[in-house]
Design an enzyme around this catalytic site. Sequence first.
Site, mmCIF file in Angstrom:
data_model
loop_
_atom_site.group_PDB
_atom_site.id
_atom_site.type_symbol
_atom_site.label_atom_id
_atom_site.label_comp_id
_atom_site.label_asym_id
_atom_site.label_seq_id
_atom_site.Cartn_x
_atom_site.Cartn_y
_atom_site.Cartn_z
ATOM 1 C CG ASP A 69 -1.684 1.859 2.422
ATOM 2 O OD1 ASP A 69 -1.607 1.920 3.664
ATOM 3 O OD2 ASP A 69 -1.627 2.880 1.689
ATOM 4 C CE1 TYR A 100 -5.161 7.966 0.905
ATOM 5 C CE2 TYR A 100 -5.019 5.605 0.641
ATOM 6 C CZ TYR A 100 -4.406 6.819 0.864
ATOM 7 O OH TYR A 100 -3.052 6.872 1.031
ATOM 8 C CE LYS A 155 -1.749 5.351 4.337
ATOM 9 N NZ LYS A 155 -2.619 4.941 3.233
HETATM 10 N N1 NAP Z 1 0.602 8.114 3.153
HETATM 11 C C1 NAP Z 1 0.406 8.981 2.175
HETATM 12 O O1 NAP Z 1 0.381 10.197 2.386
HETATM 13 C C2 NAP Z 1 0.227 8.457 0.788
HETATM 14 C C3 NAP Z 1 0.264 9.348 -0.301
HETATM 15 C C4 NAP Z 1 0.105 8.822 -1.583
HETATM 16 C C5 NAP Z 1 -0.057 7.442 -1.739
HETATM 17 N N2 NAP Z 1 -0.100 6.604 -0.650
HETATM 18 C C6 NAP Z 1 -0.293 5.132 -0.790
HETATM 19 O O2 NAP Z 1 0.644 4.623 -1.726
HETATM 20 C C7 NAP Z 1 -0.053 3.978 -2.784
HETATM 21 C C8 NAP Z 1 0.712 4.113 -4.079
HETATM 22 O O3 NAP Z 1 0.980 5.470 -4.369
HETATM 23 P P1 NAP Z 1 0.416 6.224 -5.674
HETATM 24 O O4 NAP Z 1 -0.899 5.641 -5.978
HETATM 25 O O5 NAP Z 1 0.518 7.682 -5.417
HETATM 26 O O6 NAP Z 1 1.506 5.940 -6.789
HETATM 27 P P2 NAP Z 1 2.115 4.663 -7.560
HETATM 28 O O7 NAP Z 1 1.637 3.389 -6.996
HETATM 29 O O8 NAP Z 1 3.581 4.916 -7.616
HETATM 30 O O9 NAP Z 1 1.529 4.881 -9.029
HETATM 31 C C9 NAP Z 1 0.159 4.739 -9.310
HETATM 32 C C10 NAP Z 1 -0.069 5.215 -10.737
HETATM 33 O O10 NAP Z 1 0.703 4.410 -11.628
HETATM 34 C C11 NAP Z 1 -0.121 3.770 -12.575
HETATM 35 N N3 NAP Z 1 0.472 2.434 -12.701
HETATM 36 C C12 NAP Z 1 0.432 1.431 -11.788
HETATM 37 N N4 NAP Z 1 1.154 0.387 -12.204
HETATM 38 C C13 NAP Z 1 1.680 0.730 -13.401
HETATM 39 C C14 NAP Z 1 2.527 0.069 -14.309
HETATM 40 N N5 NAP Z 1 2.954 -1.164 -14.062
HETATM 41 N N6 NAP Z 1 2.869 0.730 -15.446
HETATM 42 C C15 NAP Z 1 2.434 1.979 -15.688
HETATM 43 N N7 NAP Z 1 1.643 2.671 -14.852
HETATM 44 C C16 NAP Z 1 1.265 2.047 -13.711
HETATM 45 C C17 NAP Z 1 -1.508 3.780 -11.976
HETATM 46 O O11 NAP Z 1 -2.499 3.834 -12.981
HETATM 47 P P3 NAP Z 1 -3.837 2.931 -13.039
HETATM 48 O O12 NAP Z 1 -4.384 2.809 -11.639
HETATM 49 O O13 NAP Z 1 -4.729 3.719 -13.928
HETATM 50 O O14 NAP Z 1 -3.434 1.598 -13.604
HETATM 51 C C18 NAP Z 1 -1.481 5.097 -11.201
HETATM 52 O O15 NAP Z 1 -1.718 6.196 -12.063
HETATM 53 C C19 NAP Z 1 -1.420 4.686 -2.776
HETATM 54 O O16 NAP Z 1 -2.410 4.005 -3.500
HETATM 55 C C20 NAP Z 1 -1.681 4.765 -1.303
HETATM 56 O O17 NAP Z 1 -2.098 3.516 -0.801
HETATM 57 C C21 NAP Z 1 0.039 7.113 0.599
#
Ligand code: NAP
Length: 294
Positions: A45, A50, A75
């Site tokens: 995704d 991004y 997106k």
């Molecule tokens: N549509 C939208 O508006 C929107 C908004 C936000 C996000 N998104 C999408 O959703 C995806 C995920 O959301 P997100 O990146 O905000 O949050 P997330 O996946 O809930 O969390 C990511 C964070 O958690 C850390 N992490 C990952 N796995 C871990 C684990 N097993 N233990 C501890 N820490 C961990 C990562 O660090 P490291 O990378 O340093 O390991 C990063 O800081 C995004 O990448 C994007 O594709 C979409």
Amino acid sequence: MSVPTLTLNNGVDIPAIGFGVYQAAPEETTAAVETALATGYRHVDTAAAYGNEREVGEAVRRSGLDRAEVFLQTKVWISDYGYDATLRAFDKSAGKLGADRIDLLILHQALPGEFHLTIAAYRALERLLADGRVRAIGVSNFMPDHLARLLAETGVVPAVNQIEVHPYFRQSDVLAFDSGHGVLDQAWSPIGGITFYRDGGHGSTLEDPRILGIARAHGRTPAQVMLRWHLQQGRQVIPKSVTPARIAENFDVFDFELGAEELAAIDALDTGVRGGPEPEAVTREAFGMDIPEA
Ligand SMILES: NC(=O)c1ccc[n+]([C@@H]2O[C@H](COP(=O)([O-])OP(=O)(O)OC[C@H]3O[C@@H](n4cnc5c(N)ncnc54)[C@H](OP(=O)(O)O)[C@@H]3O)[C@@H](O)[C@H]2O)c1
């Protein structure tokens, strides 16, 4: 291991877990996506906004996998809304990804104050779907009111609504509206990434005592417990990590089950406090940015 799939409302299958790349810097994105694909993830995704679509495409090519084996989602940013502008946005994203066809193309946000542009953008997605340039179309951060307006004015029910969902912000009203209309929820920040930087009463979901307790009971990690919570409630998840051990940890969630009481206990952690931008307040003036050509 092959990834379990969910079936979208147009019959297209999507892996139940995908790999998110928001805030993965371009220089670390290719390696992270290559690691994810080697681990077994088959869905990535990304988003025009991004700035790393090119690096995602490069990782898919380097993986040696057939293009058809990898489900690519991106997106359209609000600055490219409008019928012709959104058709051009497809060309920009497809060009950067190096893909003729995108598996799932979604509108990143509604533009509530200029909803006619949101509708025109969605009509362009419908055109791309009819022409076979994309396999499915959808939306992100659409609240029930936005979705109701879209459903009233367009012909194709969105396949997905990608929204913020984690234990501290469940958006139960949006989940209910989506499932009532055959729209699959994709949980963004599924392990609460957006809560890691939050000040105040609730800090990181990873340190929540209730989640830690459930994790200990299963010999699992808090991230794995949160991902199970989504999967067992029928949501698709797209955790992001650039850390190989976490990329593997987040994928290793298909051999244990949470009980009904544990799911309910996580539901009860909802604070009702959003981490991301208020969808109703998104405007091109506040959030617009130029999306470069491919
Ligand atoms: N549509 C939208 O508006 C929107 C908004 C936000 C996000 N998104 C999408 O959703 C995806 C995920 O959301 P997100 O990146 O905000 O949050 P997330 O996946 O809930 O969390 C990511 C964070 O958690 C850390 N992490 C990952 N796995 C871990 C684990 N097993 N233990 C501890 N820490 C961990 C990562 O660090 P490291 O990378 O340093 O390991 C990063 O800081 C995004 O990448 C994007 O594709 C979409």
